[in-house]
Design a protein around this motif. Structure first.
Motif, PDB file in Angstrom:
ATOM      1  N   GLU A 250       0.824  -1.212   0.000  1.00  0.00           N
ATOM      2  CA  GLU A 250       0.000   0.000   0.000  1.00  0.00           C
ATOM      3  C   GLU A 250       0.858   1.262   0.000  1.00  0.00           C
ATOM      4  O   GLU A 250       0.515   2.257  -0.644  1.00  0.00           O
ATOM      5  CB  GLU A 250      -0.909   0.011   1.239  1.00  0.00           C
ATOM      6  CG  GLU A 250      -1.964  -1.085   1.244  1.00  0.00           C
ATOM      7  CD  GLU A 250      -2.729  -1.130   2.560  1.00  0.00           C
ATOM      8  OE1 GLU A 250      -2.414  -0.317   3.459  1.00  0.00           O
ATOM      9  OE2 GLU A 250      -3.631  -1.986   2.696  1.00  0.00           O
ATOM     10  N   LEU A 251       1.992   1.212   0.727  1.00  0.00           N
ATOM     11  CA  LEU A 251       2.841   2.396   0.876  1.00  0.00           C
ATOM     12  C   LEU A 251       3.973   2.458  -0.130  1.00  0.00           C
ATOM     13  O   LEU A 251       4.685   3.468  -0.209  1.00  0.00           O
ATOM     14  CB  LEU A 251       3.416   2.433   2.302  1.00  0.00           C
ATOM     15  CG  LEU A 251       2.396   2.554   3.435  1.00  0.00           C
ATOM     16  CD1 LEU A 251       3.091   2.474   4.790  1.00  0.00           C
ATOM     17  CD2 LEU A 251       1.616   3.869   3.316  1.00  0.00           C
ATOM     18  N   GLY A 252       4.166   1.388  -0.890  1.00  0.00           N
ATOM     19  CA  GLY A 252       5.202   1.394  -1.913  1.00  0.00           C
ATOM     20  C   GLY A 252       6.606   1.131  -1.393  1.00  0.00           C
ATOM     21  O   GLY A 252       7.584   1.621  -1.978  1.00  0.00           O
ATOM     22  N   PHE A 253       6.727   0.339  -0.322  1.00  0.00           N
ATOM     23  CA  PHE A 253       8.044   0.007   0.224  1.00  0.00           C
ATOM     24  C   PHE A 253       8.394  -1.454  -0.058  1.00  0.00           C
ATOM     25  O   PHE A 253       7.525  -2.284  -0.325  1.00  0.00           O
ATOM     26  CB  PHE A 253       8.087   0.247   1.734  1.00  0.00           C
ATOM     27  CG  PHE A 253       8.224   1.690   2.123  1.00  0.00           C
ATOM     28  CD1 PHE A 253       9.441   2.345   2.014  1.00  0.00           C
ATOM     29  CD2 PHE A 253       7.131   2.403   2.603  1.00  0.00           C
ATOM     30  CE1 PHE A 253       9.567   3.669   2.374  1.00  0.00           C
ATOM     31  CE2 PHE A 253       7.251   3.740   2.967  1.00  0.00           C
ATOM     32  CZ  PHE A 253       8.477   4.371   2.857  1.00  0.00           C
ATOM     33  N   ASN A 254       9.672  -1.741   0.046  1.00  0.00           N
ATOM     34  CA  ASN A 254      10.164  -3.098  -0.151  1.00  0.00           C
ATOM     35  C   ASN A 254      10.239  -3.799   1.192  1.00  0.00           C
ATOM     36  O   ASN A 254      11.052  -3.445   2.044  1.00  0.00           O
ATOM     37  CB  ASN A 254      11.558  -3.046  -0.802  1.00  0.00           C
ATOM     38  CG  ASN A 254      12.147  -4.431  -1.014  1.00  0.00           C
ATOM     39  OD1 ASN A 254      11.417  -5.421  -1.045  1.00  0.00           O
ATOM     40  ND2 ASN A 254      13.458  -4.506  -1.164  1.00  0.00           N
ATOM     41  N   ALA A 255       9.376  -4.770   1.411  1.00  0.00           N
ATOM     42  CA  ALA A 255       9.364  -5.518   2.667  1.00  0.00           C
ATOM     43  C   ALA A 255       9.435  -7.010   2.383  1.00  0.00           C
ATOM     44  O   ALA A 255       8.943  -7.485   1.357  1.00  0.00           O
ATOM     45  CB  ALA A 255       8.109  -5.205   3.473  1.00  0.00           C
ATOM     46  N   MET A 256      10.061  -7.734   3.289  1.00  0.00           N
ATOM     47  CA  MET A 256      10.263  -9.173   3.136  1.00  0.00           C
ATOM     48  C   MET A 256       9.961  -9.886   4.449  1.00  0.00           C
ATOM     49  O   MET A 256      10.354  -9.407   5.511  1.00  0.00           O
ATOM     50  CB  MET A 256      11.718  -9.468   2.754  1.00  0.00           C
ATOM     51  CG  MET A 256      12.173  -8.860   1.442  1.00  0.00           C
ATOM     52  SD  MET A 256      13.974  -8.570   1.437  1.00  0.00           S
ATOM     53  CE  MET A 256      14.040  -6.970   2.284  1.00  0.00           C
ATOM     54  N   GLY A 257       9.272 -11.003   4.365  1.00  0.00           N
ATOM     55  CA  GLY A 257       9.164 -11.888   5.501  1.00  0.00           C
ATOM     56  C   GLY A 257      10.288 -12.909   5.408  1.00  0.00           C
ATOM     57  O   GLY A 257      10.798 -13.183   4.322  1.00  0.00           O
ATOM     58  N   MET A 258      10.693 -13.460   6.545  1.00  0.00           N
ATOM     59  CA  MET A 258      11.806 -14.413   6.504  1.00  0.00           C
ATOM     60  C   MET A 258      11.602 -15.552   7.488  1.00  0.00           C
ATOM     61  O   MET A 258      10.874 -15.424   8.478  1.00  0.00           O
ATOM     62  CB  MET A 258      13.133 -13.716   6.792  1.00  0.00           C
ATOM     63  CG  MET A 258      13.309 -13.297   8.240  1.00  0.00           C
ATOM     64  SD  MET A 258      15.056 -13.062   8.693  1.00  0.00           S
ATOM     65  CE  MET A 258      15.672 -14.754   8.614  1.00  0.00           C
ATOM     66  N   LEU A 259      12.248 -16.659   7.202  1.00  0.00           N
ATOM     67  CA  LEU A 259      12.304 -17.803   8.092  1.00  0.00           C
ATOM     68  C   LEU A 259      13.712 -18.361   7.967  1.00  0.00           C
ATOM     69  O   LEU A 259      14.160 -18.702   6.867  1.00  0.00           O
ATOM     70  CB  LEU A 259      11.275 -18.859   7.685  1.00  0.00           C
ATOM     71  CG  LEU A 259      10.910 -19.928   8.704  1.00  0.00           C
ATOM     72  CD1 LEU A 259      10.302 -19.306   9.957  1.00  0.00           C
ATOM     73  CD2 LEU A 259       9.941 -20.935   8.083  1.00  0.00           C
ATOM     74  N   ALA A 260      14.433 -18.405   9.058  1.00  0.00           N
ATOM     75  CA  ALA A 260      15.841 -18.794   9.021  1.00  0.00           C
ATOM     76  C   ALA A 260      16.012 -20.257   8.607  1.00  0.00           C
ATOM     77  O   ALA A 260      15.191 -21.110   8.924  1.00  0.00           O
ATOM     78  CB  ALA A 260      16.486 -18.570  10.385  1.00  0.00           C
ATOM     79  N   GLU A 261      17.098 -20.511   7.884  1.00  0.00           N
ATOM     80  CA  GLU A 261      17.480 -21.865   7.511  1.00  0.00           C
ATOM     81  C   GLU A 261      18.697 -22.283   8.337  1.00  0.00           C
ATOM     82  O   GLU A 261      19.523 -21.450   8.702  1.00  0.00           O
ATOM     83  CB  GLU A 261      17.838 -21.941   6.030  1.00  0.00           C
ATOM     84  CG  GLU A 261      16.729 -21.559   5.087  1.00  0.00           C
ATOM     85  CD  GLU A 261      17.206 -21.587   3.641  1.00  0.00           C
ATOM     86  OE1 GLU A 261      17.864 -22.581   3.254  1.00  0.00           O
ATOM     87  OE2 GLU A 261      16.950 -20.612   2.916  1.00  0.00           O
ATOM     88  N   THR A 262      18.816 -23.578   8.597  1.00  0.00           N
ATOM     89  CA  THR A 262      19.989 -24.069   9.319  1.00  0.00           C
ATOM     90  C   THR A 262      21.111 -24.324   8.310  1.00  0.00           C
ATOM     91  O   THR A 262      21.213 -25.404   7.731  1.00  0.00           O
ATOM     92  CB  THR A 262      19.672 -25.354  10.104  1.00  0.00           C
ATOM     93  OG1 THR A 262      18.530 -25.125  10.915  1.00  0.00           O
ATOM     94  CG2 THR A 262      20.841 -25.743  11.001  1.00  0.00           C
TER      95      THR A 262
END
Length: 312
Positions: A250-262
Motif C-alpha cells: 500500500e505504501l510502496g516500500f520493499n518488505a520481506m518476511g523471513m524464516l531462518a534456515e539451518t
C-alpha cells in the motif's frame, strides 16, 4: 527417555514431562544426548496452536528445535561426526519439534561441532536466534557499511545478535527497548536507543535504510514511516507477516518476511565470532525439563534479555 510434550493446545500448563521411546536413527541422521535446548517464541505459538506448524502436528507433540549435545549413534550414511562429538544445530524443523528431551534425532547436515570454548549446557540458545539475525541482515536485507538500521526488540534473543551483526557490518544502529535494557544495548554497541514505553519511535527515527522488525503487527506497519525512499524492511514474526507485507504494498516500500534456515556455514561463522569474542551471547535464564512451563511463561512476558535455555 524423558521428553516435554503436550496433549492439547493451550497455555504453558499443558506442557508435561512424559516417558517415551528413544527415537530411532535413519541413515543420514545422528542420535544426540541432549545437554541443552533453546527456547524460542515460535515454541509458545506452536504450544498454543496459533503457529502454522500446529496444523501439521499429531498430539501429543514435542517441543523445541534448537539443541546442543553429544552424538550417541550415527546413521550408516553419516560421514562428518562420530560418537562422543559435541554438536550444535537444529532438529525437527518444521513439523517435528523435539529438542526438549533427553535424546533427539537430527540430520547430520543441520549440525556443526561445538567449539570447546562454548558451554554445551547453554549453547542451544544460539542457532535459530543467531541464524535469524545473520540471515535477516545479510541474505534478505543485504546490509551495507554506513547504512542506518532500526532494530525492534533489540535486547531479546534475535535482537541482541542483530545489534552486534549490524555493528560488525559497520552500520549505524538505532534500537527500541525498555529502559532496563539500555545499558546492555550500549554495551552491544547501539548508537541510539528509543524507549518505546515513553517515546514514539515513529517521531524519533527517520530516513533509515533498513528496519529489522522482530515485533510485527502494528509496530511493523508503523515502521514504514521511519524508512527513507527505497528503504527495506525485514519482518520476522510469521503470524503478522501478511499484515506487514500488505501495508508495504500500500505504501510502496520493499518488505520481506523471513524464516531462518539451518546453514552449516552460517552457524560456523557465528560460533567463530563467539570464540573470537567479536560478539557475545547472553543467557537470560536456564530451566530444567520439569520447569519448561516456567521457561514459556518467561518468554511470553516479552521482556527477556538474551536467550532462555533448557539445561538437561
Amino acid at each position: 527417555m524423558k521428553a516435554v510434550k503436550f496433549k492439547k493446545f493451550g497455555g504453558p500448563e499443558v506442557l508435561e514431562v512424559m516417558e517415551t521411546r528413544t527415537p530411532l536413527v535413519k541413515q543420514s541422521e545422528i542420535l544426540i544426548e541432549v545437554h541443552s535446548a533453546g527456547v524460542n517464541p515460535i515454541d509458545t505459538k506452536i504450544r498454543e496452536g496459533s503457529s502454522f506448524v500446529a496444523k501439521s502436528l499429531n498430539l501429543p507433540a514435542g517441543m523445541g528445535y534448537d539443541v546442543c549435545g553429544e552424538v550417541d549413534i550415527c546413521g550408516g550414511d553419516t560421514r562428518i561426526f562420530k560418537p562422543g562429538d559435541i554438536v550444535l544445530g537444529t532438529v525437527g524443523r518444521h513439523d517435528n519439534p523435539c529438542s526438549y528431551s533427553e535424546f533427539c534425532v537430527g540430520k547430520e547436515s543441520d549440525f556443526v561441532i561445538l567449539p570447546k570454548e562454548l558451554d554445551s549446557k547453554t549453547a542451544a540458545g544460539i542457532p535459530i536466534a543467531a541464524l535469524t539475525a545473520w540471515q535477516g541482515l545479510h541474505d534478505y536485507a543485504h546490509i551495507q557499511e554506513g547504512e542506518k538500521v532500526l532494530i525492534h526488540a533489540a535486547a531479546g534473543g534475535v535482537g541482541h545478535f542483530a545489534v552486534q551483526f549490524a555493528k560488525l557490518a559497520k552500520a549505524h544502529v538505532t534500537v527500541t527497548a525498555s529502559e532496563r535494557h539500555h545499558e546492555f544495548l550500549k554495551e552491544l554497541g547501539a548508537d541510539q536507543i528509543i524507549d518505546y514505553t515513553k517515546e514514539n519511535f515513529c517521531e524519533k527515527v527517520k530516513d533509515v535504510d533498513l528496519v529489522f522488525d522482530l515485533v510485527g503487527g502494528d509496530v511493523g506497519c508503523s515502521s514504514f514511516s521511519c524508512l527513507k525512499k527505497g528503504g527495506r524492511l525485514v519482518t520476522v514474526p510469521t503470524i503478522t507477516r501478511d499484515q506487514v507485507l500488505k501495508k508495504s504494498v500500500e505504501l510502496g516500500f520493499n518488505a520481506m518476511g523471513m524464516l531462518a534456515e539451518t546453514k552449516k556455514e552460517d552457524l560456523e561463522k557465528i560460533t567463530t565470532l563467539l570464540v573470537n569474542k567479536e560478539i557475545i551471547y547472553k543467557v537470560a535464564a536456564t530451566f530444567s525439563l520439569e520447569n519448561a512451563a516456567d521457561a514459556h511463561k518467561m518468554i511470553e512476558e516479552k521482556h527477556t534479555q538474551g536467550k532462555i535455555v533448557i539445561s538437561v
